[in-house]
Motif scaffolding. Structure first.
Motif, PDB file in Angstrom:
ATOM      1  N   MET A 174      18.723  25.194 -47.959  1.00 57.45           N
ATOM      2  CA  MET A 174      19.973  24.453 -48.110  1.00 57.45           C
ATOM      3  C   MET A 174      21.081  25.157 -47.342  1.00 57.45           C
ATOM      4  N   ASP A 175      21.092  26.487 -47.372  1.00 56.90           N
ATOM      5  CA  ASP A 175      22.101  27.228 -46.631  1.00 56.90           C
ATOM      6  C   ASP A 175      21.963  26.999 -45.126  1.00 56.90           C
ATOM      7  N   MET A 176      20.730  26.993 -44.637  1.00 55.99           N
ATOM      8  CA  MET A 176      20.504  26.770 -43.211  1.00 55.99           C
ATOM      9  C   MET A 176      20.989  25.366 -42.826  1.00 55.99           C
ATOM     10  N   ASP A 177      20.739  24.409 -43.677  1.00 59.71           N
ATOM     11  CA  ASP A 177      21.183  23.044 -43.426  1.00 59.71           C
ATOM     12  C   ASP A 177      22.712  22.990 -43.357  1.00 59.71           C
ATOM     13  N   ALA A 178      23.367  23.664 -44.284  1.00 60.28           N
ATOM     14  CA  ALA A 178      24.828  23.685 -44.310  1.00 60.28           C
ATOM     15  C   ALA A 178      25.380  24.390 -43.074  1.00 60.28           C
ATOM     16  N   ILE A 179      24.722  25.464 -42.656  1.00 64.80           N
ATOM     17  CA  ILE A 179      25.168  26.206 -41.480  1.00 64.80           C
ATOM     18  C   ILE A 179      25.092  25.327 -40.238  1.00 64.80           C
ATOM     19  N   VAL A 180      23.974  24.650 -40.052  1.00 63.55           N
ATOM     20  CA  VAL A 180      23.783  23.803 -38.872  1.00 63.55           C
ATOM     21  C   VAL A 180      24.789  22.651 -38.881  1.00 63.55           C
ATOM     22  N   LYS A 181      25.005  22.037 -40.034  1.00 63.70           N
ATOM     23  CA  LYS A 181      25.970  20.932 -40.113  1.00 63.70           C
ATOM     24  C   LYS A 181      27.388  21.415 -39.827  1.00 63.70           C
ATOM     25  N   GLN A 182      27.729  22.592 -40.325  1.00 60.25           N
ATOM     26  CA  GLN A 182      29.061  23.131 -40.075  1.00 60.25           C
ATOM     27  C   GLN A 182      29.220  23.497 -38.592  1.00 60.25           C
ATOM     28  N   MET A 183      28.141  23.996 -37.978  1.00 57.56           N
ATOM     29  CA  MET A 183      28.186  24.281 -36.539  1.00 57.56           C
ATOM     30  C   MET A 183      28.431  23.009 -35.742  1.00 57.56           C
ATOM     31  N   LEU A 184      27.788  21.932 -36.126  1.00 56.43           N
ATOM     32  CA  LEU A 184      27.983  20.650 -35.443  1.00 56.43           C
ATOM     33  C   LEU A 184      29.427  20.178 -35.605  1.00 56.43           C
ATOM     34  N   GLN A 185      29.958  20.319 -36.804  1.00 59.78           N
ATOM     35  CA  GLN A 185      31.336  19.903 -37.060  1.00 59.78           C
ATOM     36  C   GLN A 185      32.314  20.729 -36.220  1.00 59.78           C
ATOM     37  N   LEU A 186      32.114  22.055 -36.159  1.00 59.45           N
ATOM     38  CA  LEU A 186      32.993  22.914 -35.367  1.00 59.45           C
ATOM     39  C   LEU A 186      32.855  22.621 -33.874  1.00 59.45           C
ATOM     40  N   THR A 187      31.641  22.352 -33.429  1.00 53.36           N
ATOM     41  CA  THR A 187      31.411  22.051 -32.011  1.00 53.36           C
ATOM     42  C   THR A 187      32.081  20.743 -31.632  1.00 53.36           C
ATOM     43  N   THR A 188      32.004  19.745 -32.502  1.00 49.66           N
ATOM     44  CA  THR A 188      32.678  18.462 -32.254  1.00 49.66           C
ATOM     45  C   THR A 188      34.190  18.664 -32.222  1.00 49.66           C
ATOM     46  N   GLN A 189      34.694  19.468 -33.124  1.00 53.53           N
ATOM     47  CA  GLN A 189      36.127  19.771 -33.164  1.00 53.53           C
ATOM     48  C   GLN A 189      36.539  20.512 -31.889  1.00 53.53           C
ATOM     49  N   LEU A 190      35.695  21.434 -31.429  1.00 57.01           N
ATOM     50  CA  LEU A 190      35.972  22.158 -30.194  1.00 57.01           C
ATOM     51  C   LEU A 190      36.017  21.206 -29.006  1.00 57.01           C
ATOM     52  N   GLU A 191      35.093  20.252 -28.967  1.00 59.28           N
ATOM     53  CA  GLU A 191      35.060  19.281 -27.875  1.00 59.28           C
ATOM     54  C   GLU A 191      36.352  18.461 -27.855  1.00 59.28           C
ATOM     55  N   GLN A 192      36.812  18.042 -29.014  1.00 59.21           N
ATOM     56  CA  GLN A 192      38.047  17.269 -29.092  1.00 59.21           C
ATOM     57  C   GLN A 192      39.245  18.113 -28.648  1.00 59.21           C
ATOM     58  N   THR A 193      39.251  19.370 -29.045  1.00 60.74           N
ATOM     59  CA  THR A 193      40.353  20.260 -28.683  1.00 60.74           C
ATOM     60  C   THR A 193      40.364  20.527 -27.187  1.00 60.74           C
ATOM     61  N   VAL A 194      39.206  20.813 -26.622  1.00 58.93           N
ATOM     62  CA  VAL A 194      39.106  21.095 -25.186  1.00 58.93           C
ATOM     63  C   VAL A 194      39.457  19.848 -24.377  1.00 58.93           C
ATOM     64  N   SER A 195      39.080  18.682 -24.859  1.00 59.09           N
ATOM     65  CA  SER A 195      39.364  17.437 -24.152  1.00 59.09           C
ATOM     66  C   SER A 195      40.855  17.118 -24.109  1.00 59.09           C
ATOM     67  N   ASN A 196      41.601  17.644 -25.064  1.00 59.17           N
ATOM     68  CA  ASN A 196      43.039  17.444 -25.104  1.00 59.17           C
ATOM     69  C   ASN A 196      43.680  18.351 -24.052  1.00 59.17           C
ATOM     70  N   SER A 197      44.313  17.762 -23.049  1.00 61.86           N
ATOM     71  CA  SER A 197      44.881  18.556 -21.955  1.00 61.86           C
ATOM     72  C   SER A 197      46.037  19.451 -22.407  1.00 61.86           C
ATOM     73  N   ASP A 198      46.638  19.162 -23.541  1.00 60.87           N
ATOM     74  CA  ASP A 198      47.747  19.967 -24.059  1.00 60.87           C
ATOM     75  C   ASP A 198      47.279  21.125 -24.927  1.00 60.87           C
ATOM     76  N   SER A 199      45.986  21.238 -25.164  1.00 61.86           N
ATOM     77  CA  SER A 199      45.495  22.270 -26.065  1.00 61.86           C
ATOM     78  C   SER A 199      45.597  23.645 -25.415  1.00 61.86           C
ATOM     79  N   GLU A 200      45.763  24.627 -26.256  1.00 59.84           N
ATOM     80  CA  GLU A 200      45.864  26.009 -25.817  1.00 59.84           C
ATOM     81  C   GLU A 200      44.516  26.694 -25.960  1.00 59.84           C
ATOM     82  N   PRO A 201      44.157  27.556 -25.016  1.00 62.16           N
ATOM     83  CA  PRO A 201      42.901  28.295 -25.130  1.00 62.16           C
ATOM     84  C   PRO A 201      42.797  29.142 -26.410  1.00 62.16           C
ATOM     85  N   ASP A 202      43.932  29.527 -26.968  1.00 60.55           N
ATOM     86  CA  ASP A 202      43.894  30.279 -28.230  1.00 60.55           C
ATOM     87  C   ASP A 202      43.274  29.450 -29.350  1.00 60.55           C
TER      88      ASP A 202
END
Length: 119
Positions: free
Chosen positions: A3-31
């Motif tokens: 169950m922990d591994m499942d939660a880890i993978v799902k949270q990684m997917l959520q963070l990666t999707t959030q990162l993609e949205q942030t990077v796609s925003n031209s106003d986003s800061e590298p920080d």
């Protein structure tokens, strides 16, 4: 622990999707990117530890990891492009600063007159 591994993978997917949205925003800061990348790195470390202790990833978890990798492949060129843009701006600033410093070393100017010592 499965169950922990499942939660880890799902949270990684959520963070990666959030990162993609942030990077796609031209106003986003590298920080902002760094915060998300750090969190994701912590999850990857937990995932590695789980695998080293004998946990086996399910087919569903593997599919999510493939999806994460696909997102990574899309955002890496964008991040690289932004990095190169920042490096270019830094070089231009450094070049301008060097030029200004070269003229200031010539000594004070009189009443706003400019003495070019390079000729």
């Amino acid at each position: 622990m499965a169950m922990d591994m499942d939660a880890i993978v799902k949270q990684m997917l959520q963070l990666t999707t959030q990162l993609e949205q942030t990077v796609s925003n031209s106003d986003s800061e590298p920080d902002e990117w760094l915060l998300l990348l750090d969190e994701r790195q912590k999850l990857m470390k937990q995932l590695d530890e789980g695998i080293l202790t004998g946990e086996v990833l399910s087919d569903g978890q593997k599919m999510l990891l493939v999806q994460i990798d696909g997102i990574n492949q899309r955002i890496q060129p964008v991040m690289l492009e932004r990095k190169q843009g920042v490096e270019k701006k830094l070089k231009e600033i450094q070049h301008s600063k060097t030029a200004v410093d070269a003229y200031h070393e010539a000594g004070p100017s009189a009443y706003g007159a400019f003495f070019d010592s390079k000729k």
